[in-house]
Design a protein around this motif. Structure first.
Motif, short mmCIF file in Angstrom:
data_model
loop_
_atom_site.label_atom_id
_atom_site.label_comp_id
_atom_site.label_asym_id
_atom_site.label_seq_id
_atom_site.Cartn_x
_atom_site.Cartn_y
_atom_site.Cartn_z
N GLU A 128 0.86 -1.17 0.00
CA GLU A 128 0.00 0.00 0.00
C GLU A 128 0.90 1.23 0.00
O GLU A 128 1.89 1.28 0.74
CB GLU A 128 -0.81 -0.15 1.28
CG GLU A 128 -1.68 0.94 1.68
CD GLU A 128 -2.58 0.50 2.82
OE1 GLU A 128 -2.23 0.79 3.96
OE2 GLU A 128 -3.63 -0.13 2.56
N CYS A 129 0.57 2.19 -0.87
CA CYS A 129 1.35 3.42 -0.94
C CYS A 129 1.29 4.14 0.41
O CYS A 129 0.22 4.30 0.98
CB CYS A 129 0.78 4.32 -2.03
SG CYS A 129 1.58 5.94 -2.11
N SER A 130 2.46 4.54 0.89
CA SER A 130 2.48 5.15 2.22
C SER A 130 1.93 6.58 2.20
O SER A 130 1.68 7.17 3.24
CB SER A 130 3.89 5.15 2.78
OG SER A 130 4.75 5.86 1.90
N ARG A 131 1.74 7.14 1.00
CA ARG A 131 1.20 8.51 0.92
C ARG A 131 -0.29 8.52 0.59
O ARG A 131 -1.06 9.23 1.20
CB ARG A 131 1.95 9.31 -0.13
CG ARG A 131 3.41 9.55 0.26
CD ARG A 131 4.10 10.45 -0.73
NE ARG A 131 5.53 10.27 -0.69
CZ ARG A 131 6.35 10.51 -1.72
NH1 ARG A 131 5.85 10.92 -2.86
NH2 ARG A 131 7.63 10.32 -1.59
N CYS A 132 -0.70 7.73 -0.44
CA CYS A 132 -2.11 7.82 -0.86
C CYS A 132 -2.90 6.55 -0.56
O CYS A 132 -4.09 6.49 -0.83
CB CYS A 132 -2.20 8.16 -2.34
SG CYS A 132 -1.75 6.80 -3.43
N LEU A 133 -2.23 5.52 -0.02
CA LEU A 133 -2.86 4.27 0.38
C LEU A 133 -3.37 3.44 -0.80
O LEU A 133 -4.09 2.46 -0.60
CB LEU A 133 -4.00 4.51 1.39
CG LEU A 133 -3.64 5.35 2.61
CD1 LEU A 133 -4.84 5.51 3.54
CD2 LEU A 133 -2.47 4.75 3.37
N ASP A 162 6.56 10.59 -7.33
CA ASP A 162 6.01 11.92 -7.09
C ASP A 162 4.57 11.88 -6.61
O ASP A 162 3.81 12.82 -6.81
CB ASP A 162 6.15 12.78 -8.36
CG ASP A 162 5.35 12.19 -9.52
OD1 ASP A 162 4.92 11.01 -9.39
OD2 ASP A 162 5.16 12.87 -10.53
N CYS A 163 4.20 10.78 -5.99
CA CYS A 163 2.83 10.67 -5.48
C CYS A 163 2.55 11.82 -4.51
O CYS A 163 3.27 12.00 -3.53
CB CYS A 163 2.62 9.35 -4.75
SG CYS A 163 1.06 9.24 -3.88
N PRO A 164 1.51 12.64 -4.79
CA PRO A 164 1.25 13.79 -3.92
C PRO A 164 0.53 13.41 -2.62
O PRO A 164 0.42 14.25 -1.72
CB PRO A 164 0.37 14.69 -4.79
CG PRO A 164 -0.30 13.76 -5.74
CD PRO A 164 0.60 12.59 -5.95
N VAL A 188 5.97 3.83 -2.10
CA VAL A 188 5.07 4.78 -2.76
C VAL A 188 4.64 4.20 -4.10
O VAL A 188 5.36 3.42 -4.72
CB VAL A 188 5.74 6.16 -2.99
CG1 VAL A 188 5.86 6.91 -1.67
CG2 VAL A 188 7.11 6.03 -3.63
N CYS A 189 3.43 4.60 -4.54
CA CYS A 189 2.91 4.09 -5.80
C CYS A 189 3.70 4.66 -6.96
O CYS A 189 3.87 4.04 -7.99
CB CYS A 189 1.42 4.40 -5.93
SG CYS A 189 1.03 6.15 -5.85
N ARG A 190 4.19 5.89 -6.81
CA ARG A 190 5.10 6.49 -7.76
C ARG A 190 5.90 7.54 -7.01
O ARG A 190 5.44 8.06 -5.98
CB ARG A 190 4.37 7.08 -8.96
CG ARG A 190 3.21 8.03 -8.60
CD ARG A 190 2.63 8.66 -9.85
NE ARG A 190 2.46 10.09 -9.67
CZ ARG A 190 1.28 10.70 -9.72
NH1 ARG A 190 0.18 10.01 -9.93
NH2 ARG A 190 1.21 12.00 -9.55
ZN LIG Z 1 0.51 7.01 -3.84
#
Ligand SMILES: [Zn+2]
Ligand SMILES: [Zn+2]
Length: 174
Positions: free
Chosen positions: A53-58, A126-128, A122-124
């Motif tokens: 799971e992306c740590s920024r946007c889940l 530059d994930c905001p 992170v998913c990418r």
């Molecule tokens: Zn993300």
């Protein structure tokens, strides 16, 4: 010396909270087993699937990871009857042994994968991430903002506004 390639189902629980190897997914191993005096030297690579799971946007993340495997598995000391005797080396938890002519790659793989996992996947790059105020996904809505007046930011806002209005090149004014 022997080279072996095989795919084995992943045991459960390889990973950290945010990302790991799904249990039962195929682990592709290419390893070389070398007989040395003290035991068997194992070297090679393992490719695993990762899910997390992306740590920024889940958002869910799927990835692959290739890790290097390298370890000396030593023959345990045996007594005259061939029974394994406890040795000083056993106090070292990291020491791995050849047991019944087998080497257990699982702990080796587990350590190698966990060490290589990103702590904050992170998913990418530059994930905001998510809006800190309402949790909206900023990737879906880059213009997203809230007009909330917070007196603590008022002074800073003034500074930013002044900067924006100020001439960027003072020589131009003469
Ligand atoms: Zn993300
Ligand atoms: Zn928001």
């Amino acid at each position: 010396m022997r080279e072996v390639s095989f795919t084995a189902p992943a045991p459960a629980g390889i990973g950290i909270m945010s990302i790991g190897v799904p249990a039962g997914s195929g682990i592709e191993c290419d390893v070389r087993l070398e007989s040395v005096i003290e035991g068997v030297l194992v070297s090679g690579t393992a490719r695993v699937r990762l899910e997390g799971e992306c740590s920024r946007c889940l958002d869910p993340i799927s990835d692959e990871l290739e890790v290097d495997l390298q370890e000396l598995y030593v023959y345990p000391e045996t007594d005259a009857r061939g029974r394994i005797v406890a040795s000083d080396a056993e106090e070292d938890d990291e020491q791995r042994y050849v047991v019944d002519d087998h080497v257990d790659l699982e702990p080796l793989l587990r350590d190698a994968v966990v060490l290589d996992l990103p702590l904050a996947p992170v998913c990418r790059d530059d994930c905001p991430g998510l809006c800190s105020q309402c949790g909206a996904r900023l990737a879906d809505d880059p213009e997203h903002h809230h007009d909330v007046f917070d007196p603590r930011w008022a002074a800073l806002g003034g500074l930013l506004g002044a900067d924006a209005d100020a001439p960027t090149d003072e020589k131009e004014e003469g």
